[in-house]
Design a protein around this motif. Structure first.
Motif, PDB file in Angstrom:
ATOM      1  N   GLN A  15     -21.357  -6.421  39.686  1.00  0.00           N
ATOM      2  CA  GLN A  15     -21.452  -4.979  39.553  1.00  0.00           C
ATOM      3  C   GLN A  15     -20.304  -4.324  40.315  1.00  0.00           C
ATOM      4  O   GLN A  15     -19.614  -4.979  41.101  1.00  0.00           O
ATOM      5  CB  GLN A  15     -22.783  -4.473  40.126  1.00  0.00           C
ATOM      6  CG  GLN A  15     -24.022  -5.053  39.474  1.00  0.00           C
ATOM      7  CD  GLN A  15     -25.291  -4.448  40.041  1.00  0.00           C
ATOM      8  OE1 GLN A  15     -25.837  -3.478  39.527  1.00  0.00           O
ATOM      9  NE2 GLN A  15     -25.775  -5.030  41.117  1.00  0.00           N
ATOM     10  N   ASP A  32     -20.426   0.439  34.314  1.00  0.00           N
ATOM     11  CA  ASP A  32     -20.499  -0.999  34.033  1.00  0.00           C
ATOM     12  C   ASP A  32     -19.216  -1.703  34.454  1.00  0.00           C
ATOM     13  O   ASP A  32     -18.115  -1.247  34.144  1.00  0.00           O
ATOM     14  CB  ASP A  32     -20.722  -1.243  32.536  1.00  0.00           C
ATOM     15  CG  ASP A  32     -22.126  -0.899  32.089  1.00  0.00           C
ATOM     16  OD1 ASP A  32     -22.969  -0.602  32.956  1.00  0.00           O
ATOM     17  OD2 ASP A  32     -22.388  -0.934  30.872  1.00  0.00           O
ATOM     18  N   ARG A  78     -29.355  -6.421  32.466  1.00  0.00           N
ATOM     19  CA  ARG A  78     -29.021  -5.427  33.489  1.00  0.00           C
ATOM     20  C   ARG A  78     -29.915  -5.573  34.718  1.00  0.00           C
ATOM     21  O   ARG A  78     -29.442  -5.460  35.857  1.00  0.00           O
ATOM     22  CB  ARG A  78     -29.137  -4.016  32.906  1.00  0.00           C
ATOM     23  CG  ARG A  78     -28.059  -3.690  31.876  1.00  0.00           C
ATOM     24  CD  ARG A  78     -28.188  -2.285  31.350  1.00  0.00           C
ATOM     25  NE  ARG A  78     -27.139  -1.972  30.373  1.00  0.00           N
ATOM     26  CZ  ARG A  78     -25.915  -1.581  30.690  1.00  0.00           C
ATOM     27  NH1 ARG A  78     -25.599  -1.430  31.970  1.00  0.00           N
ATOM     28  NH2 ARG A  78     -25.016  -1.315  29.758  1.00  0.00           N
TER      29      ARG A  78
END
Length: 402
Positions: free
Chosen positions: A289, A301, A325
């Motif tokens: 991330q 993102d 995610r």
């Protein structure tokens, strides 16, 4: 009925296990059914033995040894040769056994940071900065400017910033036309906002980590002062180095994590595998991330996350985008290895390449710090620490009974 073991105890037990495994990893399995004697448990070192593992030039060897053993005891880790040598190697690399190491060019470094902020407000900003630096704490003969010029260590700088903050809050004229500058410089009350020194002590541990380790009610001043002591620096640094479980085949990867972040080496291997499967070029930096300066994940993102979503569509459609995610949010935890996403990448990689997927690899991170001269990388740091670790291990073998 026996009560289940608390999660914290389970974690500590598993961490003790990785150190035992590290000792036994290089040994040939022996024991019941093999006709050979069982492998003895790893030795536990005492103060005298640890002191002998330190380089010969180090002063206060027994005091350092006691602090290392005390730090391991707090983490409920056995003082085995690998554990002790891991800590000693980081201390030697980061400070050369100096509780509060000097930072070359510190005054120039800090002035540049302050002037950068002042210049954003133009001439008025520069005038306001000069006014603030001309101040002095009650009872102090030297101005802040003079103290800054004389600053040599992180502790000098930290105390200077605290005094400047107090001066602004209590003494700075509220009606001054350029008070906005002082507010932007000191109004947040966070030393980290302007202080270029974000790691401290003999193991150069992250100040943010030390505060998080102490919890929400931690006193930042007390924690920072503790970092500048031999005992405190070793205490927080040892926790940062060893206070998490990882199945690394050798300490080299844990040393890389110390520099690049927890599980960076594990995650870098996953990035490399996703890159190969998808054909998307990724820098295996260990972060799946994007993060802000405080270490909080951003909404945007990352390239790694985008590549994982491509991997999902191409190889693992049974995984939902939401699942990927959510799994990536665990990238700084041991439990990430139990997620559907992590397992899918490993499974598909083995199937598509015919190779066993590596658990870890050295992250590719270029180090940027005002303390460093020239360009360095996480790989350089890890290998340098590992070389010291190997020398420590050699010293132990030389002194161990035959």
């Amino acid at each position: 009925m026996e009560e289940p073991e608390p999660r914290q105890s389970q974690t500590r037990r598993r961490r003790r296990g990785w150190l035992v495994a590290l000792v036994l990893a290089s040994c040939t399995p022996r024991g019941k059914g093999t006709g050979e004697p069982a492998v003895p448990p790893p030795p536990r070192l005492g103060v005298e033995q640890v002191a002998r593992l330190l380089p010969t030039h180090v002063k206060d060897r027994q005091d350092w040894a006691r602090d290392v053993l005390a730090a391991l005891e707090v983490e409920e880790l056995a003082p085995t040769p690998p554990a002790v040598c891991s800590v000693l190697a980081v201390i030697e690399q980061e400070s050369g056994y100096q509780p509060d190491p000097a930072v070359p060019g510190l005054p120039k470094m800090v002035r540049a940071r302050l002037e950068e902020h002042a210049n954003k407000l133009g001439p008025v900003g520069r005038k306001a900065l000069a006014s603030v630096l001309e101040g002095r704490t009650a009872g102090q003969k030297k101005t802040f400017d003079q103290r800054l010029s004389a600053a040599k260590t992180e502790k000098d700088l930290d105390r200077l910033f605290r005094d400047m903050l107090t001066y602004y809050e209590e003494e700075y004229p509220k009606t001054y036309a350029a008070a906005d500058l002082a507010s932007s410089l000191f109004g947040s009350g966070r030393l980290e906002d302007l202080n270029p020194i974000t790691t401290a002590g003999s193991m150069q541990v992250s100040v943010r980590y030390a505060l998080e380790k102490e919890g929400e009610d931690a006193d930042p001043v007390r924690v920072r002062e503790a970092l500048y002591t031999r005992t405190g620096g070793v205490r927080y640094g040892t926790a940062r180095l060893l206070d998490y479980e990882a199945a690394y085949p050798e300490p080299l990867f844990r040393f890389a994590d110390y520099n690049a972040g927890v599980y960076a080496s594990r995650n870098a291997a996953l990035q490399a595998q996703v890159s190969r499967l998808t054909g998307i070029g990724l820098v295996p930096d260990g972060d799946l991330q994007l993060y802000d300066k405080q270490g909080e994940p951003l909404d945007e993102d990352s390239q790694s996350l985008k590549a994982l979503l491509v991997f999902r569509e191409r190889y693992a459609p049974e995984l939902s985008e939401r699942r990927v995610r959510r799994d990536v949010e665990k990238e700084k935890e041991a439990d990430f290895e139990s997620t559907d996403t992590y397992r899918a990448v490993k499974r598909v990689y083995a199937r598509e390449t015919g190779e066993s997927p590596a658990y870890a690899q050295l992250p590719k991170v270029t180090l940027k710090s005002p303390k460093l001269k020239g360009e360095r990388t996480t790989a350089w740091f890890a290998r340098s620490v590992d070389a010291r670790f190997q020398k420590c291990q050699a010293r132990y073998r030389a002194m161990a009974p035959k």
